[in-house]
Design an enzyme around this catalytic site. Structure first.
Site, PDB file in Angstrom:
ATOM      1  N   LYS A 131      26.158  -2.874  -0.635  1.00  0.00           N
ATOM      2  CA  LYS A 131      27.631  -2.916  -0.702  1.00  0.00           C
ATOM      3  C   LYS A 131      28.271  -2.196   0.464  1.00  0.00           C
ATOM      4  CE  LYS A 131      27.511  -2.506  -5.774  1.00  0.00           C
ATOM      5  NZ  LYS A 131      27.855  -1.577  -6.861  1.00  0.00           N
ATOM      6  N   ARG A 141       0.804  -1.222   0.000  1.00  0.00           N
ATOM      7  CA  ARG A 141       0.000   0.000   0.000  1.00  0.00           C
ATOM      8  C   ARG A 141       0.841   1.279   0.000  1.00  0.00           C
ATOM      9  NH1 ARG A 141      -2.938  -3.979   1.672  1.00  0.00           N
ATOM     10  NH2 ARG A 141      -0.989  -4.552   2.645  1.00  0.00           N
ATOM     11  N   THR A 142       1.810   1.343   0.895  1.00  0.00           N
ATOM     12  CA  THR A 142       2.501   2.620   1.071  1.00  0.00           C
ATOM     13  C   THR A 142       3.251   3.002  -0.198  1.00  0.00           C
ATOM     14  OG1 THR A 142       2.695   2.122   3.406  1.00  0.00           O
ATOM     15  CG2 THR A 142       4.050   3.907   2.587  1.00  0.00           C
ATOM     16  N   ARG A 182      11.431   3.936   3.333  1.00  0.00           N
ATOM     17  CA  ARG A 182      11.038   2.998   4.404  1.00  0.00           C
ATOM     18  C   ARG A 182      12.266   2.181   4.761  1.00  0.00           C
ATOM     19  NH1 ARG A 182       5.877  -0.960   4.412  1.00  0.00           N
ATOM     20  NH2 ARG A 182       4.968   1.001   5.132  1.00  0.00           N
ATOM     21  N   HIS A 191       5.281   6.162  11.446  1.00  0.00           N
ATOM     22  CA  HIS A 191       4.749   5.983  10.089  1.00  0.00           C
ATOM     23  C   HIS A 191       3.734   7.111   9.881  1.00  0.00           C
ATOM     24  CE1 HIS A 191       3.496   4.221   6.439  1.00  0.00           C
ATOM     25  NE2 HIS A 191       3.185   3.001   6.827  1.00  0.00           N
TER      26      HIS A 191
HETATM   27  C1  NCD Z   1       1.952  -1.008   8.299  1.00  0.00           C
HETATM   28  C2  NCD Z   1       3.440  -0.775   8.479  1.00  0.00           C
HETATM   29  O1  NCD Z   1       4.208  -0.966   7.535  1.00  0.00           O
HETATM   30  O2  NCD Z   1       3.785  -0.371   9.580  1.00  0.00           O
HETATM   31  N1  NCD Z   1       1.582  -1.235   6.976  1.00  0.00           N
HETATM   32  C3  NCD Z   1       1.276  -0.195   6.168  1.00  0.00           C
HETATM   33  O3  NCD Z   1       2.107   0.644   5.871  1.00  0.00           O
HETATM   34  N2  NCD Z   1       0.008  -0.082   5.752  1.00  0.00           N
HETATM   35  C4  NCD Z   1       1.436  -2.039   9.224  1.00  0.00           C
HETATM   36  C5  NCD Z   1       2.014  -3.421   9.189  1.00  0.00           C
HETATM   37  O4  NCD Z   1       2.894  -3.732   8.383  1.00  0.00           O
HETATM   38  O5  NCD Z   1       1.558  -4.219   9.991  1.00  0.00           O
END
Ligand code: NCD
Length: 305
Positions: free
Chosen positions: A83, A53-54, A104, A132
């Site tokens: 590396k 999703r993100t 991320r 997040h």
């Molecule tokens: C979440 C995350 O990555 O923290 N997912 C997301 O971005 N929708 C929650 C999860 O991974 O459980």
């Protein structure tokens, strides 16, 4: 330009502005009006942890606004960090190519480190169990859209409250609004870290910690479920012990108010029984859809537009 690193950097005024912009984005999502807002911009998405999703909603948001996207979805192996390149050097390079950088990473604080050397806005798409913030925004937007308000709500967080970074971003946002009551429901092993409890107590926030869902359900306006964060456990046997301790079952739904909503940042594994998906109160797919509009608004915010 503005970095988006943590929920804690925002005030209530910022939230209101971003939610408003997201709602405009939702209305104009399919219109020509927005197609050129990010023309000639390049958005980099660098993901050191899995994401559906993100990353894809950020990329879709960028494309909808007329930007182009460069992306590494398995940066731990497919970038020069493999590396041994430092995050600082990686960031310096990305600044040569992109106008905004979405990162991320499994390690807490990485996006803050990147932001120190970056000449372009850094957007935290999840740093370890820490923050997040863009998820916090889309969760807030969802509650507002579903309930029409962000105050006077009874909200439960259920599941892995120890490692959930989405909870750590949503909770500070909700605390800007009056008369919200919180239930933190989890097994002992996954309870909210004591530092957060201390802070809530000091601030006189109404909250209770519970070990099972049943008693709280009839009171709730929002039930926010979380996945047990397998990747954060030091060893697999600790994960195995707790992974199935906390499950929202179809039979629980009869105790939930008619207008309550069930949220989840997704992906969900075992913590919500499949039959729950068909109940109109299951808001998690609508929530994920909202991520697109909110991330459109956040890209514009980060780029100072
Ligand atoms: C979440 C995350 O990555 O923290 N997912 C997301 O971005 N929708 C929650 C999860 O991974 O459980």
């Amino acid at each position: 330009m503005k970095h988006i690193l943590s929920a804690n950097q925002f005030n209530k005024n910022d939230l209101e502005k971003i939610l408003k912009r997201a709602s405009v984005m939702e209305k104009q999502c399919k219109s020509d009006k927005i197609k050129k807002l990010l023309i000639n911009k390049i958005v980099a998405c660098i993901f050191f942890e899995p994401s559906t999703r993100t990353r894809l909603s950020f990329e879709t948001a960028a494309l909808k606004l007329g930007a182009q996207v460069i992306s590494t979805e398995n940066a731990m192996e497919n970038s020069s960090v493999y590396k041994g390149e430092t995050i600082e050097d990686m960031t310096r390079m990305l600044c040569c190519y992109a106008d905004a950088i979405v990162i991320r990473h499994p390690k807490t604080g990485i996006t803050e480190i990147a932001s120190k050397v970056s000449t372009k806005p850094i957007i935290n798409a999840g740093d370890g169990a820490n923050q997040h913030p863009t998820q916090g925004f889309l969760d807030l937007y969802t509650i507002k859209k579903e309930h029409g308000r962000l105050d006077n709500l009874t909200i439960a967080f259920g599941g892995d409250l120890l490692y959930s970074r989405t909870l750590r971003s949503l909770l500070p946002f909700l605390r800007f609004y009056k008369n919200n009551k919180f239930y933190f429901i989890s097994p002992k092993e996954l309870e909210l870290p004591r530092e957060f409890i201390k802070e809530l107590k000091n601030d006189g926030v109404f909250f209770e910690e519970l070990r099972s869902l049943e008693n709280a359900l009839p009171k709730l306006d929002v039930l926010y479920m979380t996945r047990v964060q397998k990747e954060r456990f030091a060893n697999n046997s600790d994960y195995e012990k707790v992974k199935n301790l906390f499950i929202l079952k179809f039979k629980h739904l009869k105790n939930l108010k008619k207008n309550a909503i069930i949220m989840h940042p997704l992906p969900k594994i075992n913590e919500i029984e499949k039959d729950v998906d068909n109940d109109p109160r299951a808001a998690y797919f609508r929530q994920a859809q909202n991520g697109l509009y909110v991330r459109m608004a956040l890209l514009l915010y980060a780029l100072g537009l």
